[in-house]
Design a protein around this motif. Structure first.
Motif, PDB file in Angstrom:
ATOM      1  N   ALA A  59     -10.497   6.577   8.116  1.00  0.00           N
ATOM      2  CA  ALA A  59     -10.322   5.288   7.456  1.00  0.00           C
ATOM      3  C   ALA A  59      -9.131   5.307   6.502  1.00  0.00           C
ATOM      4  CB  ALA A  59     -11.595   4.907   6.710  1.00  0.00           C
ATOM      5  N   ILE A  60      -9.038   6.345   5.675  1.00  0.00           N
ATOM      6  CA  ILE A  60      -7.968   6.406   4.685  1.00  0.00           C
ATOM      7  C   ILE A  60      -6.609   6.548   5.348  1.00  0.00           C
ATOM      8  CG2 ILE A  60      -6.974   7.800   2.827  1.00  0.00           C
ATOM      9  CD1 ILE A  60      -9.306   6.115   1.903  1.00  0.00           C
ATOM     10  N   MET A  61      -6.504   7.382   6.358  1.00  0.00           N
ATOM     11  CA  MET A  61      -5.212   7.574   7.007  1.00  0.00           C
ATOM     12  C   MET A  61      -4.748   6.309   7.711  1.00  0.00           C
ATOM     13  SD  MET A  61      -4.325  10.444   5.956  1.00  0.00           S
ATOM     14  CE  MET A  61      -2.746  10.309   6.791  1.00  0.00           C
ATOM     15  N   HIS A  62      -5.675   5.564   8.300  1.00  0.00           N
ATOM     16  CA  HIS A  62      -5.284   4.315   8.961  1.00  0.00           C
ATOM     17  C   HIS A  62      -4.996   3.219   7.936  1.00  0.00           C
ATOM     18  CE1 HIS A  62      -5.725   5.246  13.297  1.00  0.00           C
ATOM     19  NE2 HIS A  62      -6.419   6.247  12.801  1.00  0.00           N
ATOM     20  N   ALA A  63      -5.635   3.289   6.765  1.00  0.00           N
ATOM     21  CA  ALA A  63      -5.304   2.356   5.692  1.00  0.00           C
ATOM     22  C   ALA A  63      -3.902   2.631   5.156  1.00  0.00           C
ATOM     23  CB  ALA A  63      -6.339   2.457   4.578  1.00  0.00           C
TER      24      ALA A  63
ATOM     25  N   GLN B 252      -1.498   3.871   6.978  1.00  0.00           N
ATOM     26  CA  GLN B 252      -0.623   3.366   8.042  1.00  0.00           C
ATOM     27  C   GLN B 252      -0.469   1.846   7.925  1.00  0.00           C
ATOM     28  OE1 GLN B 252      -2.107   3.983  12.032  1.00  0.00           O
ATOM     29  NE2 GLN B 252      -0.062   3.983  12.913  1.00  0.00           N
ATOM     30  N   TYR B 253      -1.574   1.150   7.671  1.00  0.00           N
ATOM     31  CA  TYR B 253      -1.521  -0.295   7.465  1.00  0.00           C
ATOM     32  C   TYR B 253      -0.612  -0.642   6.289  1.00  0.00           C
ATOM     33  CZ  TYR B 253      -2.999  -4.794   5.551  1.00  0.00           C
ATOM     34  OH  TYR B 253      -3.012  -6.056   5.023  1.00  0.00           O
ATOM     35  N   SER B 254      -0.596   0.217   5.274  1.00  0.00           N
ATOM     36  CA  SER B 254       0.207  -0.011   4.079  1.00  0.00           C
ATOM     37  C   SER B 254       1.636   0.503   4.214  1.00  0.00           C
ATOM     38  CB  SER B 254      -0.463   0.668   2.872  1.00  0.00           C
ATOM     39  OG  SER B 254      -1.782   0.195   2.705  1.00  0.00           O
ATOM     40  N   ASN B 255       2.035   0.877   5.440  1.00  0.00           N
ATOM     41  CA  ASN B 255       3.386   1.354   5.727  1.00  0.00           C
ATOM     42  C   ASN B 255       3.741   2.634   4.986  1.00  0.00           C
ATOM     43  OD1 ASN B 255       4.148  -0.731   7.580  1.00  0.00           O
ATOM     44  ND2 ASN B 255       4.417  -2.111   5.836  1.00  0.00           N
ATOM     45  N   ILE B 256       2.747   3.491   4.792  1.00  0.00           N
ATOM     46  CA  ILE B 256       2.991   4.817   4.227  1.00  0.00           C
ATOM     47  C   ILE B 256       2.755   5.845   5.334  1.00  0.00           C
ATOM     48  CG2 ILE B 256       2.217   6.542   2.557  1.00  0.00           C
ATOM     49  CD1 ILE B 256       1.513   4.283   0.680  1.00  0.00           C
ATOM     50  N   ALA B 257       3.797   6.550   5.687  1.00  0.00           N
ATOM     51  CA  ALA B 257       3.728   7.512   6.792  1.00  0.00           C
ATOM     52  C   ALA B 257       3.231   8.849   6.272  1.00  0.00           C
ATOM     53  CB  ALA B 257       5.101   7.669   7.445  1.00  0.00           C
ATOM     54  N   ALA B 258       1.920   9.025   6.279  1.00  0.00           N
ATOM     55  CA  ALA B 258       1.334  10.269   5.787  1.00  0.00           C
ATOM     56  C   ALA B 258       0.839  11.161   6.912  1.00  0.00           C
ATOM     57  CB  ALA B 258       0.182   9.960   4.829  1.00  0.00           C
ATOM     58  N   GLY B 259       0.973  10.712   8.140  1.00  0.00           N
ATOM     59  CA  GLY B 259       0.550  11.528   9.274  1.00  0.00           C
ATOM     60  C   GLY B 259       1.457  12.730   9.458  1.00  0.00           C
ATOM     61  N   ILE B 260       0.947  13.755  10.097  1.00  0.00           N
ATOM     62  CA  ILE B 260       1.716  14.992  10.280  1.00  0.00           C
ATOM     63  C   ILE B 260       1.784  15.350  11.759  1.00  0.00           C
ATOM     64  CG2 ILE B 260       1.150  15.885   7.993  1.00  0.00           C
ATOM     65  CD1 ILE B 260      -0.996  17.616   9.300  1.00  0.00           C
ATOM     66  N   GLY B 261       2.694  16.255  12.097  1.00  0.00           N
ATOM     67  CA  GLY B 261       2.861  16.693  13.469  1.00  0.00           C
ATOM     68  C   GLY B 261       1.824  17.722  13.886  1.00  0.00           C
ATOM     69  N   SER B 262       1.819  18.032  15.163  1.00  0.00           N
ATOM     70  CA  SER B 262       0.796  18.914  15.711  1.00  0.00           C
ATOM     71  C   SER B 262       0.888  20.337  15.175  1.00  0.00           C
ATOM     72  CB  SER B 262       0.871  18.930  17.244  1.00  0.00           C
ATOM     73  OG  SER B 262       2.157  19.355  17.676  1.00  0.00           O
ATOM     74  N   ASN B 263       2.101  20.824  14.911  1.00  0.00           N
ATOM     75  CA  ASN B 263       2.235  22.193  14.416  1.00  0.00           C
ATOM     76  C   ASN B 263       1.623  22.350  13.025  1.00  0.00           C
ATOM     77  OD1 ASN B 263       3.548  23.044  16.727  1.00  0.00           O
ATOM     78  ND2 ASN B 263       5.602  22.751  15.883  1.00  0.00           N
TER      79      ASN B 263
ATOM     80  N   ASN C  85      -3.218  17.359   3.792  1.00  0.00           N
ATOM     81  CA  ASN C  85      -1.802  17.500   3.466  1.00  0.00           C
ATOM     82  C   ASN C  85      -1.380  16.526   2.366  1.00  0.00           C
ATOM     83  OD1 ASN C  85       0.899  18.601   4.084  1.00  0.00           O
ATOM     84  ND2 ASN C  85       1.341  16.507   4.750  1.00  0.00           N
ATOM     85  N   ALA C  86      -1.964  15.323   2.378  1.00  0.00           N
ATOM     86  CA  ALA C  86      -1.652  14.315   1.362  1.00  0.00           C
ATOM     87  C   ALA C  86      -2.430  14.523   0.072  1.00  0.00           C
ATOM     88  CB  ALA C  86      -1.929  12.916   1.909  1.00  0.00           C
ATOM     89  N   ARG C  87      -3.331  15.514   0.065  1.00  0.00           N
ATOM     90  CA  ARG C  87      -4.128  15.873  -1.117  1.00  0.00           C
ATOM     91  C   ARG C  87      -5.047  14.734  -1.582  1.00  0.00           C
ATOM     92  NH1 ARG C  87      -0.157  19.001  -5.263  1.00  0.00           N
ATOM     93  NH2 ARG C  87       1.116  17.149  -4.959  1.00  0.00           N
ATOM     94  N   ILE C  88      -5.496  13.931  -0.639  1.00  0.00           N
ATOM     95  CA  ILE C  88      -6.482  12.896  -0.960  1.00  0.00           C
ATOM     96  C   ILE C  88      -7.889  13.451  -0.823  1.00  0.00           C
ATOM     97  CG2 ILE C  88      -7.381  10.630  -0.303  1.00  0.00           C
ATOM     98  CD1 ILE C  88      -4.588   9.882   0.602  1.00  0.00           C
ATOM     99  N   MET C  89      -8.099  14.300   0.172  1.00  0.00           N
ATOM    100  CA  MET C  89      -9.347  15.043   0.313  1.00  0.00           C
ATOM    101  C   MET C  89      -8.994  16.515   0.434  1.00  0.00           C
ATOM    102  SD  MET C  89     -11.501  12.588   2.956  1.00  0.00           S
ATOM    103  CE  MET C  89     -13.054  13.506   2.794  1.00  0.00           C
TER     104      MET C  89
ATOM    105  N   ALA D 217      -6.450  16.748   8.980  1.00  0.00           N
ATOM    106  CA  ALA D 217      -5.350  17.605   8.537  1.00  0.00           C
ATOM    107  C   ALA D 217      -4.359  16.823   7.675  1.00  0.00           C
ATOM    108  CB  ALA D 217      -4.646  18.216   9.744  1.00  0.00           C
ATOM    109  N   SER D 218      -4.099  15.586   8.054  1.00  0.00           N
ATOM    110  CA  SER D 218      -3.139  14.764   7.311  1.00  0.00           C
ATOM    111  C   SER D 218      -3.652  14.410   5.926  1.00  0.00           C
ATOM    112  CB  SER D 218      -2.831  13.480   8.098  1.00  0.00           C
ATOM    113  OG  SER D 218      -2.192  13.762   9.322  1.00  0.00           O
TER     114      SER D 218
END
Length: 220
Positions: free
Chosen positions: A140-144, A146-157, A184-188, A180-181
């Motif tokens: 939910a948080i990662m897609h929120a 994305q909705y907010s135009n913040i690119a917090a997703g990470i690559g497979s490696n 990485n973003a230190r939200i959880m 994982a993302s």
């Protein structure tokens, strides 16, 4: 689109720690009877002051911070933290057969569903009174974000490197990249024994921390 991420060594450094809050020394708002000595009191208080959580009133003076937060309650917090209200009635469209217009959370759940930040189950139910799992929260948080135009997703490696630290990564069902993302973003974060507990239910206190960190990232 804003990008957000941290070097991997910082991820591992903070993976099992609790970041300090920018409001750590703020004065607590007079409100709920059961949060004054709770570890998450500052986060809960922040959400009350920002009208994400309703303040205590004469008939409801306990917050129940250690109770599992329901999926409906989390939908409400997330939608409000995005600056949206309980207004999405989705005229002529019913997302879930167990969410009706006379439920207090109807608009919040519909809004979350329309944004793609919360999903239901295969039988067209949302299970609003069930707890929300930590994996579902990460999704939910990662897609929120994305909705907010913040690119917090990470690559497979980087995903694989982060998940390799977790002893229970095999218990993540559908949201490996989101988990994982969000680490990485230190939200959880993980726990001290190198687990994420993806199928554990989030408490109301933990949800408050997640939402505050999410809001902080939105404002950064």
């Amino acid at each position: 689109m804003k990008k957000w991420g941290f070097p991997l060594f910082l991820v591992f450094l903070t993976l099992f720690s609790t970041p300090t809050s920018s409001f750590a020394n703020s004065q607590l708002f007079v409100g709920f009877n059961d949060i004054s000595s709770h570890w998450a009191s500052k986060y809960i208080d922040y959400l009350v002051k920002n009208h994400i959580i309703s303040e205590a009133d004469g008939s409801d003076t306990n917050f129940e911070p250690d109770r599992s937060i329901t999926r409906a309650e989390f939908a409400s917090l997330l939608v409000k933290s995005l600056g949206l209200g309980n207004t999405n009635t989705v005229t002529g469209l019913t997302y879930f057969q167990d969410v009706s217009s006379n439920n207090w959370y109807y608009g919040y759940v519909n809004e979350a569903a329309s944004l793609g930040v919360l999903k239901g189950y295969d039988n067209r139910t949302f299970k609003p009174n069930d707890g929300i799992t930590r994996e579902q929260t990460a999704f939910a948080i990662m897609h929120a974000l994305q909705y907010s135009n913040i690119a917090a997703g990470i690559g497979s490696n980087l995903q694989d490197e982060i998940l390799s630290v977790l002893r229970d990564a095999d218990q993540i069902i559908n949201a490996k990249n989101e988990v994982a993302s969000i680490i990485n973003a230190r939200i959880m974060t993980g726990t001290e024994d190198n687990t994420f507990e993806p199928q554990a239910y989030l408490t109301r206190a933990q949800a408050s921390v997640v939402i505050v960190r999410f809001m902080t990232l939105l404002k950064s």
